[in-house]
Design a protein around this motif. Structure first.
Motif: not given
Length: 393
Positions: A73-80
């Protein structure tokens, strides 16, 4: 190979496209997006990375109705736009891709699914149609996109129109043809359709790099473990030193407290044997001072000027005008008159003694001590002033 109309930034090379990687310079390696789909998540904006990863795994397991064994899994931090997503890929497939790029480690900017190389369009979509299939790449937002055959892509675009706030305001086809079915769907949205690429910066955007598959999560964990092992010895030694210091300080405080109790006990025992043979000892300093004063007075001359009642009468006139409280008046044979006073503070005691010394009597403080509620307890001796007896006569 997927390319953008930009003259700067790293080249884009498809890992399975059959061509050789760029001869020089940095490049972005891409793989078919069908093998690495994005799943939207509902995550609070403020979460620690570890907690974010745990909640993301739970939500993806719920979406897949299956465990995540054998998956990365790759989970982002909140996007723009505040959105979060998880990119899911088979662990063995991701490891195979990384192995194929090992000789190019320093040149590989990122390893991404091909749809994440499309630019992010504000309030719009970026689409690219591959003539083989045909196959559609779609970037619908910072962390929203997919790659799919045309029929599946049309269904996903309709689903996106249903779940989003409204249709896109503009769509860029990124120099690719639009099949009739896709063109009809875009026409129904009322969006402004552009054949070319949007103006955008070179290279993958930060939101896309959050899903970089070239970063090996096992290697990241090993790096953290190595760092922890490196600092484990100094940290343990530091904590051991702090524990030893705390133990030494505790022992020293206990020793000082024991010594203070022993000294207080010895002083009380001495006072009991020499000065206060009976009764409770409530104020050691005051009671010993009183006893010493009485013994000194007993050794003085029995004549102390004016009669004791005259001295008390003169002192009473001053005390009646003072806020001080009289707790006790005493006089032994041949000794001066002694008055125990309770005053508000030491300054008030000094003013009272000054007033007593202005008349036919003289006063001095034998001892004083601070009591509870910031008040002062004092023992004052009062005698007639020199010459007072002759003047009275």
């Amino acid at each position: 190979m997927t390319r953008r109309n930009t003259s700067s930034g790293p080249a884009v090379w498809h890992l399975d496209g059959g061509a050789q990687p760029p001869a020089k310079g940095a490049f972005v390696a891409v793989v078919d997006g069908e093998a690495a789909p994005l799943f939207p998540l509902d995550l609070p904006r403020r979460l620690r990375d570890s907690v974010r990863g745990q909640i993301a795994r739970q939500q993806v397991e719920t979406l897949l109705q299956d465990g995540l064994d054998g998956l990365e899994l790759r989970v982002n931090r909140p996007a723009s736009d505040g959105a979060s997503a998880a990119l899911v890929v088979a662990a063995d497939r991701a490891a195979h891709w990384r192995d194929r790029l090992r000789g190019q480690d320093r040149r590989v900017t990122a390893l991404l699914p091909d749809y994440l190389t499309l630019p992010v369009v504000a309030e719009g979509w970026a689409l690219r149609v591959d003539s083989e299939g045909p196959r559609v790449l779609a970037r619908l937002g910072p962390v929203d996109g997919f790659a799919a055959p045309l029929p599946v892509a049309l269904a996903q675009l309709r689903a996106a129109l249903a779940r989003k706030d409204g249709p896109p305001r503009q769509v860029y086809l990124c120099d690719s043809p639009a099949p009739e079915a896709l063109a009809a769907l875009l026409a129904d949205t009322g969006a402004e359709v552009h054949a070319g690429w949007p103006t955008a910066g070179a290279g993958p955007d930060p939101e896309a790099l959050a899903f970089n598959l070239f970063r090996d999560p096992a290697a990241d964990r090993r790096a953290v473990q190595k760092l922890v092992r490196r600092w484990r010895g100094p940290l343990i030694a530091g904590f051991a030193g702090l524990a030893a210091l705390a133990a030494a300080l505790w022992i020293e405080v206990q020793r000082i407290d024991t010594a203070a109790r022993q000294q207080r006990a010895a002083a009380t025992e001495l006072a009991r044997s020499a000065f206060v043979p009976s009764g409770p000892i409530l104020n050691l300093r005051l009671q010993v001072g009183r006893a010493v004063s009485e013994r000194q007075a007993d050794r003085q001359s029995p004549t102390q000027g004016a009669a004791p009642l005259d001295v008390f009468h003169a002192a009473a006139g001053v005390l009646a005008q003072s806020p001080a409280r009289v707790r006790r008046v005493s006089r032994s044979s041949g000794a001066p008159l002694r008055i125990e006073l309770d005053v508000s503070d030491f300054a008030a005691l000094d003013r009272l003694v000054t007033e007593l010394n202005t008349g036919p009597i003289r006063a001095r403080v034998v001892n004083s001590s601070a009591e509870a509620e910031a008040r002062v307890l004092a023992l004052v001796e009062v005698v007639s002033a020199p010459g007072a007896e002759r003047n009275r006569q």
